[in-house]
Design a protein around this motif. Sequence first.
Motif, PDB file in Angstrom:
ATOM      1  N   ILE A  68       0.860  -1.189   0.000  1.00  0.00           N
ATOM      2  CA  ILE A  68       0.000   0.000   0.000  1.00  0.00           C
ATOM      3  C   ILE A  68       0.894   1.236   0.000  1.00  0.00           C
ATOM      4  O   ILE A  68       1.992   1.219   0.561  1.00  0.00           O
ATOM      5  CB  ILE A  68      -0.872   0.025   1.290  1.00  0.00           C
ATOM      6  N   CYS A  69       0.419   2.292  -0.632  1.00  0.00           N
ATOM      7  CA  CYS A  69       1.154   3.560  -0.673  1.00  0.00           C
ATOM      8  C   CYS A  69       1.630   3.965   0.725  1.00  0.00           C
ATOM      9  O   CYS A  69       0.878   3.878   1.700  1.00  0.00           O
ATOM     10  CB  CYS A  69       0.212   4.626  -1.217  1.00  0.00           C
ATOM     11  N   SER A  70       2.863   4.422   0.815  1.00  0.00           N
ATOM     12  CA  SER A  70       3.418   4.729   2.145  1.00  0.00           C
ATOM     13  C   SER A  70       2.996   6.101   2.671  1.00  0.00           C
ATOM     14  O   SER A  70       3.299   6.431   3.817  1.00  0.00           O
ATOM     15  CB  SER A  70       4.953   4.634   2.084  1.00  0.00           C
ATOM     16  N   PHE A  71       2.289   6.908   1.873  1.00  0.00           N
ATOM     17  CA  PHE A  71       1.858   8.225   2.358  1.00  0.00           C
ATOM     18  C   PHE A  71       0.799   8.109   3.446  1.00  0.00           C
ATOM     19  O   PHE A  71       1.036   8.574   4.581  1.00  0.00           O
ATOM     20  CB  PHE A  71       1.381   9.074   1.180  1.00  0.00           C
ATOM     21  N   PRO A  72      -0.367   7.483   3.204  1.00  0.00           N
ATOM     22  CA  PRO A  72      -1.329   7.375   4.310  1.00  0.00           C
ATOM     23  C   PRO A  72      -0.776   6.582   5.495  1.00  0.00           C
ATOM     24  O   PRO A  72      -1.102   6.866   6.652  1.00  0.00           O
ATOM     25  CB  PRO A  72      -2.531   6.678   3.682  1.00  0.00           C
ATOM     26  N   LYS A  73       0.096   5.645   5.207  1.00  0.00           N
ATOM     27  CA  LYS A  73       0.720   4.888   6.312  1.00  0.00           C
ATOM     28  C   LYS A  73       1.530   5.829   7.187  1.00  0.00           C
ATOM     29  O   LYS A  73       1.492   5.740   8.423  1.00  0.00           O
ATOM     30  CB  LYS A  73       1.648   3.807   5.746  1.00  0.00           C
ATOM     31  N   GLY A  95      -9.751  10.171  -1.299  1.00  0.00           N
ATOM     32  CA  GLY A  95      -8.938  10.608  -2.437  1.00  0.00           C
ATOM     33  C   GLY A  95      -8.605   9.425  -3.340  1.00  0.00           C
ATOM     34  O   GLY A  95      -8.632   9.521  -4.561  1.00  0.00           O
ATOM     35  N   CYS A  96      -8.286   8.318  -2.713  1.00  0.00           N
ATOM     36  CA  CYS A  96      -8.011   7.066  -3.436  1.00  0.00           C
ATOM     37  C   CYS A  96      -8.293   5.942  -2.442  1.00  0.00           C
ATOM     38  O   CYS A  96      -8.600   6.210  -1.275  1.00  0.00           O
ATOM     39  CB  CYS A  96      -6.541   7.024  -3.849  1.00  0.00           C
ATOM     40  N   ASP A  97      -8.151   4.702  -2.872  1.00  0.00           N
ATOM     41  CA  ASP A  97      -8.511   3.598  -1.970  1.00  0.00           C
ATOM     42  C   ASP A  97      -7.560   3.509  -0.779  1.00  0.00           C
ATOM     43  O   ASP A  97      -7.981   3.205   0.344  1.00  0.00           O
ATOM     44  CB  ASP A  97      -8.502   2.276  -2.745  1.00  0.00           C
ATOM     45  N   SER A  98      -6.283   3.812  -1.010  1.00  0.00           N
ATOM     46  CA  SER A  98      -5.321   3.749   0.117  1.00  0.00           C
ATOM     47  C   SER A  98      -5.663   4.795   1.166  1.00  0.00           C
ATOM     48  O   SER A  98      -5.609   4.527   2.370  1.00  0.00           O
ATOM     49  CB  SER A  98      -3.907   3.999  -0.404  1.00  0.00           C
ATOM     50  N   MET A  99      -6.033   5.994   0.715  1.00  0.00           N
ATOM     51  CA  MET A  99      -6.365   7.050   1.677  1.00  0.00           C
ATOM     52  C   MET A  99      -7.732   6.768   2.321  1.00  0.00           C
ATOM     53  O   MET A  99      -7.918   7.013   3.512  1.00  0.00           O
ATOM     54  CB  MET A  99      -6.369   8.401   0.972  1.00  0.00           C
ATOM     55  N   ARG A 100      -8.660   6.221   1.564  1.00  0.00           N
ATOM     56  CA  ARG A 100      -9.973   5.857   2.129  1.00  0.00           C
ATOM     57  C   ARG A 100      -9.765   4.923   3.326  1.00  0.00           C
ATOM     58  O   ARG A 100     -10.396   5.052   4.363  1.00  0.00           O
ATOM     59  CB  ARG A 100     -10.829   5.161   1.062  1.00  0.00           C
ATOM     60  N   GLY A 238       2.828  14.434 -10.314  1.00  0.00           N
ATOM     61  CA  GLY A 238       2.565  13.078  -9.852  1.00  0.00           C
ATOM     62  C   GLY A 238       1.963  12.958  -8.471  1.00  0.00           C
ATOM     63  O   GLY A 238       1.205  13.819  -8.032  1.00  0.00           O
ATOM     64  N   SER A 239       2.379  11.881  -7.778  1.00  0.00           N
ATOM     65  CA  SER A 239       1.786  11.526  -6.481  1.00  0.00           C
ATOM     66  C   SER A 239       1.934  12.629  -5.434  1.00  0.00           C
ATOM     67  O   SER A 239       2.743  13.527  -5.586  1.00  0.00           O
ATOM     68  CB  SER A 239       2.478  10.282  -5.912  1.00  0.00           C
ATOM     69  N   ALA A 240       1.185  12.445  -4.336  1.00  0.00           N
ATOM     70  CA  ALA A 240       1.294  13.361  -3.199  1.00  0.00           C
ATOM     71  C   ALA A 240       2.764  13.499  -2.832  1.00  0.00           C
ATOM     72  O   ALA A 240       3.466  12.517  -2.664  1.00  0.00           O
ATOM     73  CB  ALA A 240       0.511  12.809  -2.025  1.00  0.00           C
ATOM     74  N   TYR A 241       3.200  14.755  -2.732  1.00  0.00           N
ATOM     75  CA  TYR A 241       4.627  15.006  -2.500  1.00  0.00           C
ATOM     76  C   TYR A 241       4.716  16.196  -1.552  1.00  0.00           C
ATOM     77  O   TYR A 241       4.233  17.273  -1.875  1.00  0.00           O
ATOM     78  CB  TYR A 241       5.293  15.325  -3.848  1.00  0.00           C
ATOM     79  N   ASN A 323       5.845   8.801  -8.953  1.00  0.00           N
ATOM     80  CA  ASN A 323       4.750   8.234  -8.172  1.00  0.00           C
ATOM     81  C   ASN A 323       5.293   7.422  -7.008  1.00  0.00           C
ATOM     82  O   ASN A 323       6.391   6.862  -7.076  1.00  0.00           O
ATOM     83  CB  ASN A 323       3.818   7.376  -9.044  1.00  0.00           C
ATOM     84  N   ILE A 324       4.510   7.424  -5.936  1.00  0.00           N
ATOM     85  CA  ILE A 324       4.844   6.609  -4.765  1.00  0.00           C
ATOM     86  C   ILE A 324       4.524   5.154  -5.126  1.00  0.00           C
ATOM     87  O   ILE A 324       3.542   4.888  -5.834  1.00  0.00           O
ATOM     88  CB  ILE A 324       4.033   7.047  -3.542  1.00  0.00           C
ATOM     89  N   ARG A 325       5.361   4.228  -4.663  1.00  0.00           N
ATOM     90  CA  ARG A 325       5.141   2.819  -4.982  1.00  0.00           C
ATOM     91  C   ARG A 325       3.715   2.430  -4.569  1.00  0.00           C
ATOM     92  O   ARG A 325       3.244   2.865  -3.522  1.00  0.00           O
ATOM     93  CB  ARG A 325       6.176   1.990  -4.224  1.00  0.00           C
ATOM     94  N   PHE A 326       3.028   1.665  -5.402  1.00  0.00           N
ATOM     95  CA  PHE A 326       1.650   1.218  -5.207  1.00  0.00           C
ATOM     96  C   PHE A 326       0.630   2.330  -5.393  1.00  0.00           C
ATOM     97  O   PHE A 326      -0.546   2.164  -5.043  1.00  0.00           O
ATOM     98  CB  PHE A 326       1.457   0.544  -3.839  1.00  0.00           C
ATOM     99  N   CYS A 327       1.051   3.505  -5.904  1.00  0.00           N
ATOM    100  CA  CYS A 327       0.057   4.544  -6.219  1.00  0.00           C
ATOM    101  C   CYS A 327      -0.427   4.314  -7.653  1.00  0.00           C
ATOM    102  O   CYS A 327       0.170   4.789  -8.616  1.00  0.00           O
ATOM    103  CB  CYS A 327       0.658   5.939  -6.096  1.00  0.00           C
ATOM    104  N   ASP A 328      -1.535   3.591  -7.767  1.00  0.00           N
ATOM    105  CA  ASP A 328      -2.046   3.256  -9.102  1.00  0.00           C
ATOM    106  C   ASP A 328      -2.525   4.491  -9.855  1.00  0.00           C
ATOM    107  O   ASP A 328      -2.335   4.628 -11.065  1.00  0.00           O
ATOM    108  CB  ASP A 328      -3.216   2.257  -8.974  1.00  0.00           C
ATOM    109  N   LEU A 329      -3.125   5.414  -9.098  1.00  0.00           N
ATOM    110  CA  LEU A 329      -3.723   6.597  -9.716  1.00  0.00           C
ATOM    111  C   LEU A 329      -2.677   7.363 -10.537  1.00  0.00           C
ATOM    112  O   LEU A 329      -2.833   7.592 -11.731  1.00  0.00           O
ATOM    113  CB  LEU A 329      -4.245   7.484  -8.580  1.00  0.00           C
ATOM    114  N   HIS A 330      -1.577   7.724  -9.881  1.00  0.00           N
ATOM    115  CA  HIS A 330      -0.558   8.520 -10.577  1.00  0.00           C
ATOM    116  C   HIS A 330       0.351   7.636 -11.416  1.00  0.00           C
ATOM    117  O   HIS A 330       0.873   8.063 -12.440  1.00  0.00           O
ATOM    118  CB  HIS A 330       0.242   9.345  -9.570  1.00  0.00           C
ATOM    119  N   GLY A 331       0.502   6.376 -10.983  1.00  0.00           N
ATOM    120  CA  GLY A 331       1.336   5.467 -11.779  1.00  0.00           C
ATOM    121  C   GLY A 331       0.756   5.324 -13.187  1.00  0.00           C
ATOM    122  O   GLY A 331       1.474   5.468 -14.185  1.00  0.00           O
TER     123      GLY A 331
HETATM  124  S1  SF4 Z   1      -3.369   9.170  -4.666  1.00  0.00           S
HETATM  125 FE1  SF4 Z   1      -1.537   7.973  -4.721  1.00  0.00          FE
HETATM  126  S2  SF4 Z   1      -0.077   9.172  -3.525  1.00  0.00           S
HETATM  127 FE2  SF4 Z   1      -2.097   9.889  -3.007  1.00  0.00          FE
HETATM  128  S3  SF4 Z   1      -2.602   8.665  -1.207  1.00  0.00           S
HETATM  129 FE3  SF4 Z   1      -3.473   7.686  -2.983  1.00  0.00          FE
HETATM  130  S4  SF4 Z   1      -1.996   6.115  -3.542  1.00  0.00           S
HETATM  131 FE4  SF4 Z   1      -0.967   7.591  -2.197  1.00  0.00          FE
END
Ligand code: SF4
Length: 377
Positions: A68-73, A95-100, A238-241, A323-331
């Motif tokens: 899973i993306c390491s940002f919400p983690k 915002g995305c499934d990882s953040m949800r 790209g991804s949240a930065y 993109n952050i690893r596992f970020c499908d949206l921006h990947g």
């Molecule tokens: S959009 Fe991408 S970078 Fe942002 S929280 Fe979701 S997976 Fe992570």
Amino acid sequence: MDLIKQAAFDLHNDSIEEWNKTGKPIVGYTCSQVPVELFYAGGILPIRLRGVGVHGLDIADAYYGPFICSFPKAILQSMAEGKLAHLSGAIIADGCDSMRRLDECWRKAGDDYPHMKLPFFHYINVPRKSVEHARQWFIDEIDQLKQKLESHFSVTISMENIQNAIRVYNCNRTLIQKIDMLRQSNPPKILGSDAFCISLAAQSMSPEFFQRQVSEFLNNFSSKSNDASNAKRLLLSGSAYDDIHLIQTVEAAGAHVVGENVCFGPLHQKNHISESCPPYEALADHYILECPCPRMFGRFDYRLNLIKKKIQTTQANGVILQNIRFCDLHGSENGLLERELEKDGIPCIRLEREYGSQTDTGRLRMRIDAFLERITV
Ligand code: SF4
């Protein structure tokens, strides 16, 4: 600039300290589509949730699992490490499934670790389409959130207060536009890393504190750049930065970052909200109809044109698509952007990384050096 950098790097800063002394609440929010004006209208300070300064993810991994993306983690880990103790509540947007999933993971962690439990928690459902019924749906979501805030924090959020909050945050946007303009000259008049710190500080400080600091900075401003004008100019997308290590890596390689298309950056923050429309409609237009995030369906061309316009106004010579690893949206979006921009002769590099300080800077530096060799100015 010191207090601006403090807010950019630390999760706790002088502005938060100053607000805490008033006894008024502070809430954290996850996504650039959360209407900050609503909180401010009720005397509540909204602070964007981040995970800077987190070095391990042991507790977060226990709730999230590995892929899973390491940002919400990192946000969850920050709470576990007591770095968000100044919060009275959190608003999680899908915002995305990882953040949800941060919503359920945080609630569960709060059951296991009492210090992670927050008195106020709200999940806001943000539409993924920029169409009329979605706009109405978002207005309903805003109204629900308003009622929840009013009953939990015993405050009144009138339409007049929201209108005033829109005016206050539009002043932030004016300052961010001014800073952005300083980067369009050749050479840029301000370092990309400094300009990005100002974008981050806008989401980590009270608007009054931010406006004081940035106005003072602009009043005493003298152009920093003294190098030749043939330094290469890059756009970061790209991804949240929300840390400046990657920008500093580019600057250390002798190039400039002249603009960002990331959700912590100016592109997501600088457009003013209408002060003549009814507040709910004005907020929905801004946060739904104008959102440049790839989570919005059917808007790729709109986003591509935004980037092309940004390349033009900043005279960028190339684009970093990260993109952050596992970020499908921006990947996935980065793959489409690379194809379209390279077709127009704009060199792109795709970088995959971990969030924040977990990033392997050495490898990124080698990639960026090789990319800069590819660009001719
Ligand atoms: S959009 Fe991408 S970078 Fe942002 S929280 Fe979701 S997976 Fe992570």
